[in-house]
Design a protein around this motif. Structure first.
Motif, PDB file in Angstrom:
ATOM      1  N   VAL A   1       0.772  -1.147  -0.053  1.00 52.59           N
ATOM      2  CA  VAL A   1      -0.073   0.077  -0.046  1.00 52.59           C
ATOM      3  C   VAL A   1       0.777   1.098   0.103  1.00 52.59           C
ATOM      4  O   VAL A   1       2.024   1.296   0.346  1.00 52.59           O
ATOM      5  CB  VAL A   1      -1.016  -0.097   1.305  1.00 52.59           C
ATOM      6  CG1 VAL A   1      -0.127  -0.211   2.414  1.00 52.59           C
ATOM      7  CG2 VAL A   1      -1.749   1.059   1.071  1.00 52.59           C
ATOM      8  N   SER A   2       0.575   2.251  -0.774  1.00 52.18           N
ATOM      9  CA  SER A   2       1.076   3.559  -0.699  1.00 52.18           C
ATOM     10  C   SER A   2       0.418   4.698   0.050  1.00 52.18           C
ATOM     11  O   SER A   2      -0.886   4.709  -0.059  1.00 52.18           O
ATOM     12  CB  SER A   2       1.568   3.946  -2.010  1.00 52.18           C
ATOM     13  OG  SER A   2       2.510   3.342  -2.725  1.00 52.18           O
ATOM     14  N   ALA A   3       1.000   5.139   1.026  1.00 52.25           N
ATOM     15  CA  ALA A   3       0.503   6.336   1.782  1.00 52.25           C
ATOM     16  C   ALA A   3       0.046   7.397   1.126  1.00 52.25           C
ATOM     17  O   ALA A   3       0.922   7.716  -0.024  1.00 52.25           O
ATOM     18  CB  ALA A   3       0.917   6.296   3.109  1.00 52.25           C
ATOM     19  N   ARG A   4      -0.826   8.213   1.509  1.00 51.28           N
ATOM     20  CA  ARG A   4      -1.132   9.558   0.623  1.00 51.28           C
ATOM     21  C   ARG A   4      -1.210  10.563   1.631  1.00 51.28           C
ATOM     22  O   ARG A   4      -2.078  11.355   1.935  1.00 51.28           O
ATOM     23  CB  ARG A   4      -2.424   9.698  -0.298  1.00 51.28           C
ATOM     24  CG  ARG A   4      -2.356   8.542  -1.326  1.00 51.28           C
ATOM     25  CD  ARG A   4      -3.540   8.455  -2.258  1.00 51.28           C
ATOM     26  NE  ARG A   4      -4.838   8.348  -1.422  1.00 51.28           N
ATOM     27  CZ  ARG A   4      -5.699   9.415  -1.574  1.00 51.28           C
ATOM     28  NH1 ARG A   4      -5.586  10.376  -2.279  1.00 51.28           N
ATOM     29  NH2 ARG A   4      -6.942   8.935  -0.853  1.00 51.28           N
ATOM     30  N   PRO A   5       0.067  10.935   2.543  1.00 53.23           N
ATOM     31  CA  PRO A   5      -0.095  11.721   3.460  1.00 53.23           C
ATOM     32  C   PRO A   5      -0.371  13.425   3.029  1.00 53.23           C
ATOM     33  O   PRO A   5      -0.688  14.043   3.848  1.00 53.23           O
ATOM     34  CB  PRO A   5       1.302  11.897   4.041  1.00 53.23           C
ATOM     35  CG  PRO A   5       2.069  11.266   2.775  1.00 53.23           C
ATOM     36  CD  PRO A   5       1.288  10.260   2.128  1.00 53.23           C
TER      37      PRO A   5
ATOM     38  N   SER B   1      -4.762  -0.890   6.322  1.00 54.20           N
ATOM     39  CA  SER B   1      -5.811   0.006   6.302  1.00 54.20           C
ATOM     40  C   SER B   1      -5.361   1.324   7.320  1.00 54.20           C
ATOM     41  O   SER B   1      -5.688   2.231   6.878  1.00 54.20           O
ATOM     42  CB  SER B   1      -7.050  -0.738   6.949  1.00 54.20           C
ATOM     43  OG  SER B   1      -7.547  -1.763   5.897  1.00 54.20           O
ATOM     44  N   VAL B   2      -4.578   0.927   8.160  1.00 53.98           N
ATOM     45  CA  VAL B   2      -4.131   2.144   9.097  1.00 53.98           C
ATOM     46  C   VAL B   2      -3.340   3.095   8.418  1.00 53.98           C
ATOM     47  O   VAL B   2      -3.687   4.390   8.425  1.00 53.98           O
ATOM     48  CB  VAL B   2      -3.401   1.495  10.464  1.00 53.98           C
ATOM     49  CG1 VAL B   2      -2.920   2.654  11.048  1.00 53.98           C
ATOM     50  CG2 VAL B   2      -4.288   0.465  11.300  1.00 53.98           C
ATOM     51  N   TRP B   3      -2.335   2.555   7.558  1.00 52.48           N
ATOM     52  CA  TRP B   3      -1.621   3.301   6.968  1.00 52.48           C
ATOM     53  C   TRP B   3      -2.167   4.240   5.671  1.00 52.48           C
ATOM     54  O   TRP B   3      -1.869   5.401   5.508  1.00 52.48           O
ATOM     55  CB  TRP B   3      -0.413   2.604   6.359  1.00 52.48           C
ATOM     56  CG  TRP B   3       0.456   1.823   7.367  1.00 52.48           C
ATOM     57  CD1 TRP B   3       0.828   0.632   7.020  1.00 52.48           C
ATOM     58  CD2 TRP B   3       0.863   2.209   8.505  1.00 52.48           C
ATOM     59  NE1 TRP B   3       1.717   0.173   8.114  1.00 52.48           N
ATOM     60  CE2 TRP B   3       1.825   1.350   9.072  1.00 52.48           C
ATOM     61  CE3 TRP B   3       0.795   3.602   9.187  1.00 52.48           C
ATOM     62  CZ2 TRP B   3       2.288   1.269  10.268  1.00 52.48           C
ATOM     63  CZ3 TRP B   3       1.459   3.727  10.664  1.00 52.48           C
ATOM     64  CH2 TRP B   3       2.174   2.665  11.060  1.00 52.48           C
ATOM     65  N   LYS B   4      -3.270   3.585   4.999  1.00 52.15           N
ATOM     66  CA  LYS B   4      -3.959   4.386   3.937  1.00 52.15           C
ATOM     67  C   LYS B   4      -4.510   5.651   4.726  1.00 52.15           C
ATOM     68  O   LYS B   4      -4.619   6.626   3.930  1.00 52.15           O
ATOM     69  CB  LYS B   4      -4.807   3.557   3.518  1.00 52.15           C
ATOM     70  CG  LYS B   4      -4.628   2.435   2.854  1.00 52.15           C
ATOM     71  CD  LYS B   4      -5.824   1.503   2.216  1.00 52.15           C
ATOM     72  CE  LYS B   4      -5.392   0.497   1.299  1.00 52.15           C
ATOM     73  NZ  LYS B   4      -6.608  -0.418   0.743  1.00 52.15           N
TER      74      LYS B   4
ATOM     75  N   VAL C   1       6.053   3.065   4.105  1.00 54.99           N
ATOM     76  CA  VAL C   1       4.945   3.383   3.076  1.00 54.99           C
ATOM     77  C   VAL C   1       4.765   4.741   2.623  1.00 54.99           C
ATOM     78  O   VAL C   1       3.614   5.071   1.861  1.00 54.99           O
ATOM     79  CB  VAL C   1       3.539   2.811   3.726  1.00 54.99           C
ATOM     80  CG1 VAL C   1       3.600   1.317   3.916  1.00 54.99           C
ATOM     81  CG2 VAL C   1       3.107   3.320   4.772  1.00 54.99           C
ATOM     82  N   GLY C   2       5.750   5.655   3.189  1.00 50.35           N
ATOM     83  CA  GLY C   2       5.493   6.937   2.594  1.00 50.35           C
ATOM     84  C   GLY C   2       4.922   7.799   3.574  1.00 50.35           C
ATOM     85  O   GLY C   2       4.158   8.876   3.177  1.00 50.35           O
ATOM     86  N   ILE C   3       4.968   7.835   4.921  1.00 54.60           N
ATOM     87  CA  ILE C   3       4.406   8.719   5.850  1.00 54.60           C
ATOM     88  C   ILE C   3       5.585   9.406   6.295  1.00 54.60           C
ATOM     89  O   ILE C   3       6.613   8.950   7.032  1.00 54.60           O
ATOM     90  CB  ILE C   3       3.611   7.930   6.837  1.00 54.60           C
ATOM     91  CG1 ILE C   3       2.487   7.089   6.058  1.00 54.60           C
ATOM     92  CG2 ILE C   3       2.997   8.820   7.924  1.00 54.60           C
ATOM     93  CD1 ILE C   3       1.843   6.232   6.945  1.00 54.60           C
TER      94      ILE C   3
ATOM     95  N   GLY D   1       7.251  12.244   3.016  1.00 60.29           N
ATOM     96  CA  GLY D   1       6.749  10.918   2.893  1.00 60.29           C
ATOM     97  C   GLY D   1       7.567  10.333   1.970  1.00 60.29           C
ATOM     98  O   GLY D   1       8.011   8.916   1.931  1.00 60.29           O
ATOM     99  N   LYS D   2       7.693  10.698   0.623  1.00 65.46           N
ATOM    100  CA  LYS D   2       8.522  10.301  -0.360  1.00 65.46           C
ATOM    101  C   LYS D   2       9.858   9.901  -0.036  1.00 65.46           C
ATOM    102  O   LYS D   2      10.439   8.836  -0.273  1.00 65.46           O
ATOM    103  CB  LYS D   2       8.646  11.143  -1.743  1.00 65.46           C
ATOM    104  CG  LYS D   2       9.059  10.426  -2.889  1.00 65.46           C
ATOM    105  CD  LYS D   2       9.085  11.450  -4.178  1.00 65.46           C
ATOM    106  CE  LYS D   2       9.656  10.963  -5.302  1.00 65.46           C
ATOM    107  NZ  LYS D   2       9.584  11.653  -6.540  1.00 65.46           N
ATOM    108  N   ARG D   3      10.513  10.752   0.880  1.00 66.13           N
ATOM    109  CA  ARG D   3      11.947  10.680   1.169  1.00 66.13           C
ATOM    110  C   ARG D   3      12.147   9.438   2.175  1.00 66.13           C
ATOM    111  O   ARG D   3      13.033   8.622   2.250  1.00 66.13           O
ATOM    112  CB  ARG D   3      12.659  11.925   1.799  1.00 66.13           C
ATOM    113  CG  ARG D   3      12.623  12.924   0.648  1.00 66.13           C
ATOM    114  CD  ARG D   3      13.562  14.105   1.171  1.00 66.13           C
ATOM    115  NE  ARG D   3      13.482  15.312   0.323  1.00 66.13           N
ATOM    116  CZ  ARG D   3      12.887  16.415   0.730  1.00 66.13           C
ATOM    117  NH1 ARG D   3      12.356  16.486   1.653  1.00 66.13           N
ATOM    118  NH2 ARG D   3      12.866  17.399  -0.226  1.00 66.13           N
ATOM    119  N   ALA D   4      11.107   9.490   3.105  1.00 67.74           N
ATOM    120  CA  ALA D   4      10.754   8.337   4.135  1.00 67.74           C
ATOM    121  C   ALA D   4      11.054   7.028   3.408  1.00 67.74           C
ATOM    122  O   ALA D   4      11.635   5.991   3.905  1.00 67.74           O
ATOM    123  CB  ALA D   4       9.825   8.715   4.829  1.00 67.74           C
TER     124      ALA D   4
END
Length: 391
Positions: free
Chosen positions: A200-204, A284-287, A311-313, A362-365
């Motif tokens: 999953v990829s997060a969308r912060p 689901s949590v990260w989403k 996941v990018g957060i 998030g991308k760098r993380a």
């Protein structure tokens, strides 16, 4: 090749980080061709929170078939806690004495499984193997925390026992230098935890009706310190009405949980700061997470933090917290702050008010977590085990 993973600790409905690592290691080592057995110790009977491979031989030392159950008596537990008020080392000595009652059961497991190598997940476990049983099987001892936290109040006999380990693994390079202050030992090895990233990829940085700050970890005061996040969010809540806080984790520390709930109620945030309990569906949590907040006092190699970053957060933690202060790169993939609620609130504010920054951080993380990929870490473990066997 027979590999025994040993963690003499409770496991029934217990979702600790060490138990999570043990589960992941079992599956990974089985894939590499090892014959796996796992030994743990819980006065309760039941299945572990985290799964193990189907063909893995699993033993609960306190409830071994054909042997008398082991119980840590209420009196002994009470004496341990009273001792803890005056001497943490003395309390650990009492705890080891209770644990060592299961030595015959552990000896039976060794006879049944005939391990070529044992990996010990906690210091008392290693002590029982290396001192209590004086096993000749090579033992690799894992240090799952900051060595200052582990050894500052460790009994002398525990330290002496661990010095008999074939290898001692540390989770951060800096932890080896710390451990050398306490142990006369020269076979340390650095291997981090494997960071398993959900698909999953997060969308912060996304636009949402409700934004979420997430914390994942046992809800407890001395280590995880979720009260600092509640205090910080209280300072921000009026300025950010479309934000909420989710606290995920085991709530076994009932006194602290009650205190936390009292703080939330007093601040009038019952509908915005929620204790969510445990879940196996972290994807689901990260989403729905925009920021990961982690006000821990100390850590070894926090899986929740690294998975969130993976996941990018973007993440926020304390500069004083071991491991966290090496995993979060200040101003690049998150923020490191001074201790306290107010500094934490200011760091959160910087991310809460800037969606583009959250997305960039998030991308760098995500990029910064790639060196901890499972295929890299488990190959290092495989190499270490074979190196020990070769000796």
């Amino acid at each position: 090749m027979n590999l025994l993973l040993a963690d003499l600790h409770k496991f029934v409905n217990y979702s600790g980080g060490i138990e999570h690592v043990l589960s992941r290691m079992a599956f990974s080592m089985e894939e590499k061709g090892y014959h796996l057995s796992v030994v743990m110790a819980d006065e309760k009977e039941g299945a572990p929170f985290y799964p193990f491979p189907k063909d893995c031989h699993f033993y609960n030392l306190f409830h071994m078939a054909g042997m008398k159950p082991v119980h840590m008596g209420s009196l002994d537990k009470g004496l341990r806690e009273i001792t803890r008020l005056f001497s943490k080392s003395g309390a650990r000595e009492r705890n080891y004495k209770m644990l060592s009652a299961a030595a015959p059961q552990l000896e039976r497991v060794l006879a049944l499984e005939k391990p070529d190598v044992i990996i010990s997940f906690r210091e008392p476990t290693g002590r029982l193997l290396l001192e209590g049983l004086s096993t000749t099987v090579p033992v690799i001892s894992m240090l799952h925390n900051d060595p200052d936290e582990i050894f500052a109040h460790a009994p002398a006999k525990e330290i002496k026992a661990l010095e008999k380990s074939a290898r001692i693994q540390a989770l951060m390079p800096s932890f080896i230098q710390k451990a050398e202050k306490y142990l006369h030992y020269d076979h340390f090895v650095y291997i981090p935890n494997a960071v398993s990233i959900p698909a999953v990829s997060a969308r912060p940085g996304a636009s949402r009706k409700i934004h979420t700050i997430t914390n994942v970890g046992r809800v407890t005061g001395r280590t995880k310190r979720q009260h600092l996040l509640v205090e910080a969010f209280t300072l921000l809540a009026k300025d950010f009405p479309d934000w909420q806080v989710y606290l995920w984790g085991d709530t076994y520390d009932k006194t602290y949980v009650a205190t936390l709930k009292g703080m939330i109620k007093k601040a009038g945030l019952e509908s915005r700061v929620l204790l969510k309990g445990t879940t196996k569906d972290m994807a689901s949590v990260w989403k729905e997470t925009d920021i990961f907040a982690f006000p821990s006092h100390h850590e070894g190699f926090p899986l929740a933090l690294t998975e969130a970053m993976g996941v990018g957060i973007p993440a926020v933690g304390y500069r004083s917290c071991p491991a966290v202060n090496e995993l979060i790169h200040d101003g690049e993939d998150g923020y490191l702050t001074e201790d306290g609620a107010a500094p934490l609130a200011e760091a959160l504010r910087k991310l809460m008010e800037d969606g583009d920054k959250r997305a960039a951080f998030g991308k760098r993380a995500k990029e910064n977590m790639k060196p901890f990929a499972p295929e890299v870490v488990w190959d290092e473990w495989d190499q270490l085990i074979r190196e020990v066997l070769g000796e």
